[in-house]
Design an enzyme around this catalytic site. Sequence first.
Site, PDB file in Angstrom:
ATOM      1  N   SER A 240       0.926  -1.296  -0.006  1.00 47.55           N
ATOM      2  CA  SER A 240       0.073  -0.088  -0.081  1.00 47.55           C
ATOM      3  C   SER A 240       0.978   1.186  -0.031  1.00 47.55           C
ATOM      4  O   SER A 240       2.190   1.146   0.154  1.00 47.55           O
ATOM      5  CB  SER A 240      -0.871  -0.018   1.184  1.00 47.55           C
ATOM      6  OG  SER A 240      -1.521   1.333   1.509  1.00 47.55           O
TER       7      SER A 240
ATOM      8  N   TYR B  87      -2.823  -0.739  10.480  1.00 48.81           N
ATOM      9  CA  TYR B  87      -2.867  -0.970   8.865  1.00 48.81           C
ATOM     10  C   TYR B  87      -1.425  -0.569   8.515  1.00 48.81           C
ATOM     11  O   TYR B  87      -0.710  -1.191   7.694  1.00 48.81           O
ATOM     12  CB  TYR B  87      -4.061  -0.145   8.274  1.00 48.81           C
ATOM     13  CG  TYR B  87      -3.968  -0.287   6.703  1.00 48.81           C
ATOM     14  CD1 TYR B  87      -4.637  -1.322   6.114  1.00 48.81           C
ATOM     15  CD2 TYR B  87      -3.270   0.611   5.913  1.00 48.81           C
ATOM     16  CE1 TYR B  87      -4.621  -1.539   4.712  1.00 48.81           C
ATOM     17  CE2 TYR B  87      -3.322   0.299   4.397  1.00 48.81           C
ATOM     18  CZ  TYR B  87      -3.869  -0.811   4.067  1.00 48.81           C
ATOM     19  OH  TYR B  87      -3.937  -0.818   2.360  1.00 48.81           O
TER      20      TYR B  87
END
Length: 261
Positions: free
Chosen positions: A153, A166
Site C-alpha cells: 500500500s 494498517y
Amino acid sequence: MLYLVENLNNNLFDLNDKVAIVTGGNKGLGKFYTIALASFGAKVFVVSSTQNGWDELREEFEKNNEFLELFQIDITTPNAAITIVNEAISRFGKIDILVNNAGMQRRNPIFEFNDKDWDEIIQLNLNAVYHLSKAVAYEMSKRKQGKIINIGSMQSFTAGKRIFPYTASKHGIAGLTKAYAEALAEYNIQVNTLSPGYIETDMTRVLKNDPVRGPEIEGHIPGGQWGEPKDLVGPLIFLASNASDYVTGVNLPVDGGYLLR
C-alpha cells in the site's frame, strides 16, 4: 545485441498452466487480480472468508472458459495455511503463484484505537501472510520455482495518522517480503510486494468524492488523477511471470508518482 534479441522469450508474460492462489480474490482489487491472472492463462484458486461475489466470479470464468476453484476459510485460524495448501494441491496438483491480497483497514483517532482492532488487523494483514507464504514456499521449493506477491500500500512507505495497525502491517509486509526474498532465493522463488496507489474502485469512491481528501490526493499525484484497476495489470503479470525471474525483494509502487512528492 543481435544475440540478445534472437534469444528473447516471446512468452515471458504467459501464465498458461500456472496455478495461482489469491487470498481475498472474490471482491475489490482481489477480484481484479483473479480475473487478470486468468486472462493471461493462469488457473486460479480463490481463498475467501465469505462467499460474497462467488456467483459473479463463476459466471465470469465460465463465460471465458477459464479455470477457477473457490475455497472458503478464515486464513487467520490455526492451521489455515496448511489446509489451503493441501486443498489447492488436491484440486490443481501444484502451486506456482501466491498473491497475498486479503486484508482489512480500520480508521480511528489515536486515542480511540483499541487492542482488538490492532490484534485483528495485524493477524490478517501480516501474521496470515507470514504463515501462508511459508506453507506455500515449502511446496514451491520442491519444484525449485515460484512467485509470491504480497500486496502492500502507500502505507508501506508513508504514515497514516488514523490507521495505525494498517500502516504497521503494510510496513511489516515490505520487511517480510525482503526477508522471504533472501531466504527463498536458493530455491528460485521470487518474493515481491505490489503496492497500489490511489486506485478508483467501489470501495475508494467515497474517499475520491470527499470534498477535502479527494482534491488533496489528486493534487499530490503528478498527473492529477487517480489510477484505475487496469493500471495494475502490467505490474501484476510482470511479478507473476517469468519476466521477473531476476527480480526479488522489491516493493513496486503503482501510484502515478504519488510518492515523488
